[in-house]
Design a protein around this motif. Structure first.
Motif, mmCIF file in Angstrom:
data_model
loop_
_atom_site.group_PDB
_atom_site.id
_atom_site.type_symbol
_atom_site.label_atom_id
_atom_site.label_comp_id
_atom_site.label_asym_id
_atom_site.label_seq_id
_atom_site.Cartn_x
_atom_site.Cartn_y
_atom_site.Cartn_z
ATOM 1 N N GLY A 63 0.827 -1.208 0.000
ATOM 2 C CA GLY A 63 0.000 0.000 0.000
ATOM 3 C C GLY A 63 0.856 1.249 0.000
ATOM 4 N N PHE A 64 0.235 2.384 -0.343
ATOM 5 C CA PHE A 64 0.974 3.642 -0.372
ATOM 6 C C PHE A 64 0.026 4.823 -0.239
ATOM 7 C CE2 PHE A 64 -0.181 2.655 -4.725
ATOM 8 C CZ PHE A 64 -0.607 3.860 -5.247
ATOM 9 N N HIS A 65 0.578 5.918 0.234
ATOM 10 C CA HIS A 65 -0.123 7.198 0.284
ATOM 11 C C HIS A 65 0.880 8.264 -0.106
ATOM 12 C CE1 HIS A 65 -2.513 10.434 2.748
ATOM 13 N NE2 HIS A 65 -2.362 10.747 1.476
ATOM 14 N N TRP A 66 0.660 8.838 -1.288
ATOM 15 C CA TRP A 66 1.526 9.882 -1.837
ATOM 16 C C TRP A 66 0.820 11.206 -1.600
ATOM 17 C CZ3 TRP A 66 3.601 9.425 -7.556
ATOM 18 C CH2 TRP A 66 4.532 10.449 -7.793
ATOM 19 N N THR A 67 1.435 12.065 -0.799
ATOM 20 C CA THR A 67 0.861 13.379 -0.521
ATOM 21 C C THR A 67 1.519 14.436 -1.402
ATOM 22 O OG1 THR A 67 2.412 14.005 1.235
ATOM 23 C CG2 THR A 67 0.497 12.681 1.877
#
Length: 330
Positions: free
Chosen positions: A240-244
């Motif tokens: 999973g990932f969260h790119w801000t």
């Protein structure tokens, strides 16, 4: 679709009653405009953004304008020896469908320039032509229907009062068992991230098809910060990932505004709560930088994602609409 006959700044001006036909048809340039026209189009996009309060070209379109893109076409419409309108036409997909974004400078609206640009794009499209209307401004739907376009997709722009959300005592989410959180390592994580992105967005028409070149272009952007690009791993896999992202003052408000740029989870990961954990981790990071507001884009029919963001306090701010019509190229 910028030709909005109801907008105040689209009203006819004295001495400026010429139609698009008097200036000839749009000029189409493959892949990349020359420096002069590219600079003129960037200025046009900036002027339209200021006039309408919403950017007429997405990030994908802007990057294609700046860097060029194989298979793409750039249409310019001129008036008084200046670029009065612009349309970006994406490369055709496997079904020969294309996506377009366009804008016309306020001074030259209601002269048929938007129609001329769309007709030129239709002539180059063997399948469906899809056109984004950012912000769903007044009159856009009527203009689209007159040209035979029908709405087929909605993209919600949602926003969060980050300062208030971060102050809440329950603004937290524990990591699922066996998951560790790290950040993106430029030069090391590109291949594994692209593979995960393709799995997480296998049915998404834009995000799931990202290439190494598209990722490289974004890594070269001034806003790119690997410290805000979070990766969730197990002992063996990236899951999973969260790119801000942080937008400068003026882009979405008077001050800088954060964004949940892309958040994805491996559909086979089997880690319940992973999406919420990643979302909160990124939002906490943005709050620590001193931001007060965060935005995101999500498809209106992606109900699980919409519910997740609503549960975190996000509310609708605007809607982008995608219109479609069949092309006429042979």
């Amino acid at each position: 679709m910028p030709e909005d006959p109801t907008r105040r700044n689209a009203s006819p001006q004295a001495g400026n009653q010429s139609s698009a036909a008097q200036f000839g048809g749009p000029n189409a340039v493959p892949e990349r405009l020359d420096d002069t026209d590219r600079t003129a189009v960037v200025s046009l996009v900036d002027a339209v953004t200021e006039a309408d309060g919403v950017a007429p070209i997405s990030e994908d379109g802007r990057l294609a304008l700046v860097h060029g893109k194989p298979g793409a076409l750039h249409f310019t419409q001129r008036a008084d020896n200046a670029v009065a309108g612009y349309l970006y036409l994406s490369p055709p997909d496997a079904e020969q469908d294309c996506t377009a974004e366009l804008c016309v400078t306020p001074r030259w609206r209601r002269r048929g320039h938007g129609r001329a640009l769309l007709e030129a794009a239709l002539a180059e499209t063997a399948g469906a032509l899809r056109v984004w209307a950012h912000g769903s401004l007044p009159g856009t739907q009527r203009f689209a229907e007159r040209l035979g376009f029908a709405a087929v997709r909605e993209l919600r722009l949602m926003e969060l009062d980050l300062a208030a959300a971060a102050a809440a005592p329950d603004f937290a989410a524990p990591p699922p068992d066996g998951v560790e959180l790290g950040t993106f390592r430029p030069g090391e994580d590109e291949e594994s991230w692209l593979a995960l992105n393709a799995r997480a967005f296998a049915h998404h028409p834009e995000q799931g098809s990202w290439t190494a070149q598209e990722l490289t272009e974004r890594e070269a952007e001034p806003w790119f910060d690997p410290a805000g690009f979070f990766l969730a791993r197990t002992a063996h896999d990236l899951i999973g990932f969260h790119w801000t992202k942080v937008h400068p003052a003026g882009a979405y408000g008077p001050g800088p505004v954060g964004e949940i740029y892309v958040l994805g989870v491996d559909p086979d990961a089997g880690r319940r709560g992973l999406g919420r954990f990643l979302a909160v981790a990124g939002l906490q990071h943005l709050a620590q930088t001193g931001l007060d507001s965060v935005i995101l884009y999500v498809d209106g029919d992606n109900l699980p994602a919409v519910r997740l963001y609503q549960s975190l306090g996000f509310r609708n701010r605007a809607v982008d609409t995608l219109y479609e019509r069949r092309g006429s190229a042979k």
